[in-house]
Motif scaffolding. Structure first.
Motif, short mmCIF file in Angstrom:
data_model
loop_
_atom_site.label_atom_id
_atom_site.label_comp_id
_atom_site.label_asym_id
_atom_site.label_seq_id
_atom_site.Cartn_x
_atom_site.Cartn_y
_atom_site.Cartn_z
N VAL A 294 55.85 51.44 47.89
CA VAL A 294 55.05 50.48 47.13
C VAL A 294 54.91 50.94 45.69
O VAL A 294 55.04 50.14 44.75
N VAL A 295 54.65 52.23 45.49
CA VAL A 295 54.45 52.75 44.15
C VAL A 295 55.70 52.57 43.31
O VAL A 295 55.64 52.19 42.13
N ARG A 296 56.87 52.82 43.90
CA ARG A 296 58.12 52.68 43.16
C ARG A 296 58.41 51.23 42.80
O ARG A 296 59.03 50.95 41.78
N ARG A 297 57.93 50.31 43.62
CA ARG A 297 58.25 48.90 43.40
C ARG A 297 57.25 48.21 42.47
O ARG A 297 57.45 47.05 42.12
N LEU A 298 56.20 48.91 42.08
CA LEU A 298 55.26 48.33 41.12
C LEU A 298 55.94 48.09 39.78
O LEU A 298 56.89 48.81 39.42
N ASP A 299 55.44 47.11 39.05
CA ASP A 299 55.94 46.85 37.69
C ASP A 299 55.14 47.75 36.74
O ASP A 299 54.07 47.38 36.27
N TRP A 300 55.69 48.91 36.44
CA TRP A 300 54.97 49.90 35.65
C TRP A 300 54.80 49.51 34.19
O TRP A 300 53.76 49.80 33.60
N PRO A 301 55.77 48.87 33.54
CA PRO A 301 55.51 48.42 32.16
C PRO A 301 54.31 47.50 32.06
O PRO A 301 53.49 47.62 31.15
N MET A 302 54.17 46.57 33.01
CA MET A 302 53.01 45.69 33.02
C MET A 302 51.73 46.48 33.26
O MET A 302 50.72 46.29 32.55
N LEU A 303 51.74 47.34 34.25
CA LEU A 303 50.54 48.09 34.62
C LEU A 303 50.08 49.00 33.49
O LEU A 303 48.89 49.03 33.14
N LEU A 304 51.00 49.72 32.88
CA LEU A 304 50.63 50.63 31.80
C LEU A 304 50.16 49.86 30.57
O LEU A 304 49.25 50.32 29.87
N SER A 305 50.75 48.71 30.32
CA SER A 305 50.30 47.89 29.18
C SER A 305 48.87 47.40 29.40
O SER A 305 48.04 47.42 28.49
N ALA A 306 48.57 46.95 30.62
CA ALA A 306 47.22 46.46 30.93
C ALA A 306 46.20 47.59 30.83
O ALA A 306 45.09 47.40 30.31
N ILE A 307 46.56 48.79 31.31
CA ILE A 307 45.65 49.93 31.22
C ILE A 307 45.40 50.29 29.76
O ILE A 307 44.26 50.54 29.35
N THR A 308 46.46 50.31 28.96
CA THR A 308 46.32 50.64 27.54
C THR A 308 45.44 49.62 26.83
O THR A 308 44.59 49.99 26.00
N LEU A 309 45.60 48.35 27.14
CA LEU A 309 44.76 47.32 26.55
C LEU A 309 43.28 47.54 26.89
O LEU A 309 42.41 47.42 26.03
N SER A 310 43.00 47.87 28.14
CA SER A 310 41.61 48.09 28.55
C SER A 310 41.01 49.31 27.87
O SER A 310 39.83 49.30 27.48
N LEU A 311 41.81 50.36 27.69
CA LEU A 311 41.31 51.56 27.02
C LEU A 311 41.11 51.32 25.53
O LEU A 311 40.13 51.78 24.93
#
Length: 400
Positions: free
Chosen positions: A29-46
């Motif tokens: 599951v972790v490998r199949r996540l869309d990491w560019p999307m996830l990291l972008s959303a985390i960066t926006l929140s921070l």
């Protein structure tokens, strides 16, 4: 289905309509996540946490004398939102498909409660439920999700089952009826900004479903007629009419109805290329721009981080939308495509409206900037939406 590390995920096994294999350590599951999307959303929140902190640390009338008050709450909201995202991925969008009737009914009940004595007025909109202890809930944020899921379930049911190529007129009409009910209730609050987002969501969903273009054009025409009727019948509050008047004529009453927009443009323009530095914005520290921690958070970025910092926020939002478009394109089920398209329409319009009203190119509508603005309910909703997108990606068919 159990993935790497024993992570059990409902629905991650053989599914009708697609060839599925067990997710192994190599394809977890972790490998199949869309990491560019996830990291972008985390960066926006921070980034949002820093901007909210800058906008509120000196506002003693808001932060109860604690300069870290809004910072801590924003980070807490982000953390809860992240947990909700993980829970959404764990359940899976297909499992949630079966719970749509319950979720839809719950969201309608919640927006109805706003019209009772439990409802509270914040910033002119009677759109909240006061929970006590300084916490409040804005049910219209969850309605956006249930409209997407409900319409997707109805429009895709017979297509994914192979009985139809496109949704028929009767199915489209039923799905529109499902969306109209909560939208009318939200309009009665009145929360015009949320209704605008919901209309765009409905258009995005219809376009993605393959419904006849006559429905799309008909809905646009009905929306135009409805807007004229609402204005003519006096259903909008005076402050909402003033916002549109100020948008149409920026020089109208610059110290009154046009004050917010004028001060917002001054703040953004003073930032230049590099900005005045975090916590050093004169407009922000002088508290000249109202609601900077929520509706006008982009002005803090423009003034203190400059064109480059504000541009970074736009780029990160663009990455989220780009990856969401890719998920919508790659999924093989219409249900997943419609859900992704509804979220794309939501994020794209709300981001454009929020940034546009700060720059004076869109009317002020009281909408938060996704992931960045302060607000618990809005933060929870956008992270649940990210969870839905990630679930669609993770559960897409893989070869045996």
């Amino acid at each position: 289905m159990t993935g790497a590390g024993g992570f059990s995920v409902p629905g991650y096994g053989p599914e009708r309509g697609g060839v599925w294999t067990r997710l192994t350590a190599r394809d977890s599951v972790v490998r199949r996540l869309d990491w560019p999307m996830l990291l972008s959303a985390i960066t926006l929140s921070l980034l949002g946490a820093l901007l909210v902190w800058s906008a509120t640390r000196g506002r003693t009338e808001l932060n109860q004398g604690d300069p870290y008050y809004f910072l801590v709450r924003h980070l807490l909201n982000t953390g809860i939102g992240f947990v909700l995202m993980v829970g959404t991925i764990w359940l899976g969008h297909r499992t949630l498909r079966g719970a749509v009737p319950f979720l839809y009914g719950l969201s309608v009940v919640l927006v109805l409660l706003v019209l009772t004595p439990l409802g509270a007025t914040i910033n002119g909109a009677h759109a909240w439920i006061q929970l006590g202890g300084g916490f409040s809930l804005q049910p219209s944020e969850f309605v956006k999700i249930t409209i997407i899921l409900g319409m997707a379930m109805m429009l895709a049911a017979r297509v994914d089952a192979g009985d139809q190529v496109h949704p028929d007129h009767r199915t489209v009409a039923k799905s529109l009826g499902l969306a109209v009910l909560p939208m009318v209730i939200v309009m009665l609050m009145p929360d015009l900004g949320s209704v605008m987002v919901m209309v765009v969501i409905v258009l995005g969903v219809l376009l993605a479903s393959g419904a006849s273009n006559r429905w799309v054009f008909g809905l646009i025409g009905a929306g135009a007629v409805g807007a004229i009727a609402v204005t003519a019948l006096g259903l909008l509050d005076e402050y909402q009419l003033n916002r549109f008047a100020a948008f149409a004529n920026p020089e109208l009453d610059p110290a009154g109805v046009g004050y917010n927009t004028n001060q917002a443009r001054i703040a953004i323009g003073s930032g230049g290329l590099y900005g005045e530095g975090l916590f050093n914005g004169h407009q922000t520290s002088g508290q000249f721009v109202p609601e900077q921690q929520t509706d006008f958070i982009f002005t803090v970025a423009g003034e203190e981080l400059g064109f480059l910092g504000a541009g970074l926020i736009i780029v990160l939002l663009g990455v989220v939308l780009w990856r969401a478009c890719r998920i919508a394109r790659e999924t093989t089920e219409l249900y997943g495509t419609i859900v992704a398209a509804g979220i794309i329409a939501w994020f794209a319009f709300q981001s454009f409206e929020n940034i546009g009203m700060a720059m004076g190119i869109m009317p002020v509508a009281g909408l938060p900037l996704p992931f960045v603005s302060y607000g618990g309910t809005s933060m929870f909703a956008v992270w649940i939406a990210i969870g839905l997108l990630q679930s669609i990606r993770v559960q897409r068919p893989i070869s045996a």
